[in-house]
Design an enzyme around this catalytic site. Structure first.
Site, PDB file in Angstrom:
ATOM      1  N   ARG A 107      68.308  40.704 -77.598  1.00 25.33           N
ATOM      2  CA  ARG A 107      68.389  42.137 -77.274  1.00 25.33           C
ATOM      3  C   ARG A 107      68.962  42.884 -78.474  1.00 25.33           C
ATOM      4  O   ARG A 107      68.541  43.989 -78.796  1.00 25.33           O
ATOM      5  CB  ARG A 107      69.260  42.345 -76.026  1.00 25.33           C
ATOM      6  CG  ARG A 107      68.609  41.818 -74.753  1.00 25.33           C
ATOM      7  CD  ARG A 107      69.378  42.227 -73.506  1.00 25.33           C
ATOM      8  NE  ARG A 107      70.548  41.409 -73.247  1.00 25.33           N
ATOM      9  CZ  ARG A 107      70.614  40.419 -72.360  1.00 25.33           C
ATOM     10  NH1 ARG A 107      69.552  40.120 -71.632  1.00 25.33           N
ATOM     11  NH2 ARG A 107      71.714  39.739 -72.168  1.00 25.33           N
ATOM     12  N   PHE A 133      58.915  42.450 -67.664  1.00 28.48           N
ATOM     13  CA  PHE A 133      59.883  41.553 -67.008  1.00 28.48           C
ATOM     14  C   PHE A 133      61.309  42.058 -67.311  1.00 28.48           C
ATOM     15  O   PHE A 133      62.143  41.341 -67.868  1.00 28.48           O
ATOM     16  CB  PHE A 133      59.706  40.100 -67.477  1.00 28.48           C
ATOM     17  CG  PHE A 133      58.305  39.583 -67.341  1.00 28.48           C
ATOM     18  CD1 PHE A 133      57.868  39.058 -66.130  1.00 28.48           C
ATOM     19  CD2 PHE A 133      57.404  39.645 -68.395  1.00 28.48           C
ATOM     20  CE1 PHE A 133      56.563  38.572 -66.000  1.00 28.48           C
ATOM     21  CE2 PHE A 133      56.101  39.174 -68.272  1.00 28.48           C
ATOM     22  CZ  PHE A 133      55.688  38.633 -67.077  1.00 28.48           C
ATOM     23  N   ASP A 167      58.825  45.411 -63.706  1.00 29.17           N
ATOM     24  CA  ASP A 167      59.282  44.203 -63.011  1.00 29.17           C
ATOM     25  C   ASP A 167      58.653  44.189 -61.621  1.00 29.17           C
ATOM     26  O   ASP A 167      58.342  45.232 -61.066  1.00 29.17           O
ATOM     27  CB  ASP A 167      60.817  44.176 -62.897  1.00 29.17           C
ATOM     28  CG  ASP A 167      61.355  42.758 -62.723  1.00 29.17           C
ATOM     29  OD1 ASP A 167      61.846  42.172 -63.714  1.00 29.17           O
ATOM     30  OD2 ASP A 167      61.260  42.217 -61.597  1.00 29.17           O
ATOM     31  N   ALA A 213      53.108  41.864 -63.554  1.00 31.68           N
ATOM     32  CA  ALA A 213      52.942  42.038 -65.002  1.00 31.68           C
ATOM     33  C   ALA A 213      51.496  41.851 -65.459  1.00 31.68           C
ATOM     34  O   ALA A 213      51.001  42.616 -66.286  1.00 31.68           O
ATOM     35  CB  ALA A 213      53.843  41.046 -65.727  1.00 31.68           C
ATOM     36  N   ASP A 221      59.191  38.921 -71.603  1.00 25.29           N
ATOM     37  CA  ASP A 221      60.209  37.906 -71.281  1.00 25.29           C
ATOM     38  C   ASP A 221      59.987  37.364 -69.869  1.00 25.29           C
ATOM     39  O   ASP A 221      60.782  37.614 -68.965  1.00 25.29           O
ATOM     40  CB  ASP A 221      61.609  38.539 -71.421  1.00 25.29           C
ATOM     41  CG  ASP A 221      62.725  37.528 -71.213  1.00 25.29           C
ATOM     42  OD1 ASP A 221      62.473  36.317 -71.351  1.00 25.29           O
ATOM     43  OD2 ASP A 221      63.857  37.957 -70.910  1.00 25.29           O
ATOM     44  N   CYS A 279      60.740  30.625 -71.565  1.00 30.44           N
ATOM     45  CA  CYS A 279      61.988  29.922 -71.229  1.00 30.44           C
ATOM     46  C   CYS A 279      61.677  28.628 -70.479  1.00 30.44           C
ATOM     47  O   CYS A 279      62.519  28.102 -69.763  1.00 30.44           O
ATOM     48  CB  CYS A 279      62.941  30.821 -70.448  1.00 30.44           C
ATOM     49  SG  CYS A 279      62.284  31.371 -68.885  1.00 30.44           S
TER      50      CYS A 279
HETATM   51  N1  SAH Z   1      64.452  40.334 -69.961  1.00 33.23           N
HETATM   52  C1  SAH Z   1      65.397  40.240 -68.879  1.00 33.23           C
HETATM   53  C2  SAH Z   1      65.256  38.966 -68.082  1.00 33.23           C
HETATM   54  C3  SAH Z   1      63.878  38.739 -67.478  1.00 33.23           C
HETATM   55  S1  SAH Z   1      63.889  37.602 -66.175  1.00 33.23           S
HETATM   56  C4  SAH Z   1      66.817  40.427 -69.426  1.00 33.23           C
HETATM   57  O1  SAH Z   1      67.003  40.501 -70.660  1.00 33.23           O
HETATM   58  O2  SAH Z   1      67.750  40.530 -68.630  1.00 33.23           O
HETATM   59  C5  SAH Z   1      62.295  37.654 -65.539  1.00 33.23           C
HETATM   60  C6  SAH Z   1      62.009  38.843 -64.629  1.00 33.23           C
HETATM   61  O3  SAH Z   1      60.605  38.791 -64.326  1.00 33.23           O
HETATM   62  C7  SAH Z   1      62.705  38.867 -63.277  1.00 33.23           C
HETATM   63  O4  SAH Z   1      63.416  40.058 -63.140  1.00 33.23           O
HETATM   64  C8  SAH Z   1      61.575  38.802 -62.228  1.00 33.23           C
HETATM   65  O5  SAH Z   1      61.802  39.671 -61.119  1.00 33.23           O
HETATM   66  C9  SAH Z   1      60.384  39.284 -63.018  1.00 33.23           C
HETATM   67  N2  SAH Z   1      59.064  38.792 -62.618  1.00 33.23           N
HETATM   68  C10 SAH Z   1      58.729  37.543 -62.208  1.00 33.23           C
HETATM   69  N3  SAH Z   1      57.397  37.441 -62.030  1.00 33.23           N
HETATM   70  C11 SAH Z   1      56.869  38.662 -62.320  1.00 33.23           C
HETATM   71  C12 SAH Z   1      55.544  39.199 -62.340  1.00 33.23           C
HETATM   72  N4  SAH Z   1      54.484  38.446 -62.036  1.00 33.23           N
HETATM   73  N5  SAH Z   1      55.400  40.485 -62.712  1.00 33.23           N
HETATM   74  C13 SAH Z   1      56.449  41.246 -63.046  1.00 33.23           C
HETATM   75  N6  SAH Z   1      57.721  40.799 -63.054  1.00 33.23           N
HETATM   76  C14 SAH Z   1      57.931  39.527 -62.693  1.00 33.23           C
END
Ligand code: SAH
Length: 406
Positions: free
Chosen positions: A213, A238, A260, A290, A310, A350
């Site tokens: 970040r 995400f 999200d 997404a 992410d 991840c």
């Molecule tokens: N970048 C963030 C962490 C991301 S975690 C940070 O820095 O804090 C991954 C996220 O993806 C979660 O919030 C989850 O709700 C979301 N997510 C999971 N599958 C998804 C999808 N198909 N479309 C959109 N969001 C999704």
């Protein structure tokens, strides 16, 4: 204490201090090897290899704690915890200065404490036990952590799928001290975030992305002039509770679109933007899938200067790798199409089962299909407080690339 004997020819990884012993490497066990107990590990000739804890339900039968002939008692746990905690002392200075007060103190196998995660959120600690062996010691560990760090409370978040492989149910709740509030405010590089340690992902926050970040902030703040000055737009896919999005706003971008699938986390992101007195009018929040959102943006001809990707863990294990790579490829392909010439893609995986090498190949595949050009500006990984033991390559689960796209 029970004794586990390793098959002839299977002792090498243990001698090299890999912490996991699979069922197939074991030739015999004494009757006193009880689930969760500490056992002594010996080679086929009975020579000492080390000590670890045993679980007959898990494919990983033994997780190694030491390779020395020493007793695993309270003092041993104290020394081991103390070593992990003290290696985060650089954060203590930042903690005292009120810059950063959330940090991973124990990163499981990578801190030579297999199955144990401890995160600090200001005055609170969150403990996560992933294994039966750690469940057996969590009271001792909480008392030692309390003595060492004097937190207000220690909350348990042992509710991860991996516990199923150990034959364990979820366990959450107060372990020591006071109940934490419903939202804990933390500071990360002077930005304030709200962490829900009861219901948030992982132990409440993605501490592993702190430095990345920061890189996004620097890119937008320092190199921002190279981007389209008056219409700099960032797409934060995400978003979770807004992490990358808040940094982008703090760097002064004109618009951040946070996407999200969970409306609840976007609400937290919105509140945090207000709490940090960042311009809410520059932020958008899109609840949706997404894959679909990216396709729609491509169809609509949207363009962004930076796209952050992410996603959650797509591959839970090696058998999911193929499906996961298809998912990563699609996300990266659509993202390449959305980036203005000279803009950037910050892309992550991840999934522990996907190596840095494979991930780079997948992003390359997406690039080839997109017809764009790209350069790697930086290889990305987890923050410094998420060390990876050199003996444990599986620990390098977070990998990413920062690419300039033409
Ligand atoms: N970048 C963030 C962490 C991301 S975690 C940070 O820095 O804090 C991954 C996220 O993806 C979660 O919030 C989850 O709700 C979301 N997510 C999971 N599958 C998804 C999808 N198909 N479309 C959109 N969001 C999704």
């Amino acid at each position: 204490m029970g004794t586990v004997t390793i098959q002839h020819g299977k002792e090498k990884p243990i001698q090299n201090q890999h912490p996991w012993i699979y069922s197939g490497a074991i030739s015999k066990l004494t009757d006193d090897c009880q689930p969760g107990d500490i056992v002594t590990v010996v080679d086929s000739k009975g020579r000492f290899l080390g000590r670890g804890y045993y679980n007959p339900t898990s494919q990983i039968r033994v997780r190694m704690l030491t390779w020395q002939d020493e007793t695993i008692n309270e003092e041993w746990w104290y020394d081991q915890l103390s070593r992990a905690v003290h290696s985060r002392m650089v954060y203590q200075d930042e903690f005292d200065a009120g810059v950063n007060n959330a940090v991973r103190l124990v990163n499981a196998e990578n801190d030579f404490l297999p199955g144990l995660v401890v995160d600090r959120y200001g005055e609170w600690l969150v403990l996560q036990s992933l294994t039966l062996g750690m469940d057996h010691h969590k009271e001792v560990l909480s008392n030692l952590l309390a003595e060492m760090l004097k937190p207000r409370g220690i909350y348990e978040r042992s509710d991860v799928d991996i516990r199923r492989k150990e034959g364990l149910k979820d366990q959450t709740g107060l372990l020591w001290g006071e109940e934490p509030p419903s939202m804990i405010e933390i500071e990360e590089n002077t930005l304030i975030f709200s962490v829900d340690v009861r219901n948030g992902h992982k132990t409440g926050f993605y501490l592993d992305q702190r430095e990345n970040r920061g890189w996004l902030h620097d890119l937008l703040y320092l190199d921002g002039d190279d981007l389209h000055e008056d219409k700099r737009r960032v797409l934060n896919m995400f978003s979770y509770t807004g992490g990358f999005g808040l940094y982008a706003l703090a760097a002064g971008v004109k618009q951040v679109v946070n996407v999200d699938s969970s409306q609840a986390v976007l609400k937290v992101a919105k509140d945090s933007i207000k709490r940090n007195e960042l311009p809410l009018e520059n932020a958008q929040f899109v609840t949706g899938d997404a894959f679909q959102v990216l396709r729609d943006y491509v169809t609509q001809g949207e363009q962004f200067d930076v796209v952050v990707l992410d996603p959650p863990k797509f591959a839970q294990s090696t058998k999911d790798v193929e499906g996961a790579t298809r998912g990563y490829k699609d996300l990266n392909l659509q993202s390449f199409k959305l980036i203005r010439s000279g803009g950037y893609l910050m892309t992550f995986s991840c999934s522990g089962a996907i190596s840095q090498d494979l991930f780079q190949k997948v992003v390359f595949g997406a690039l080839a299909d997109s017809g764009r050009q790209a350069q790697i500006i930086r290889h990305l990984s987890g923050s410094e407080d998420h060390p990876v033991a050199l003996t444990f390559p599986e620990g390098a689960y977070l990998k990413g690339l920062l690419c300039r796209v033409w």
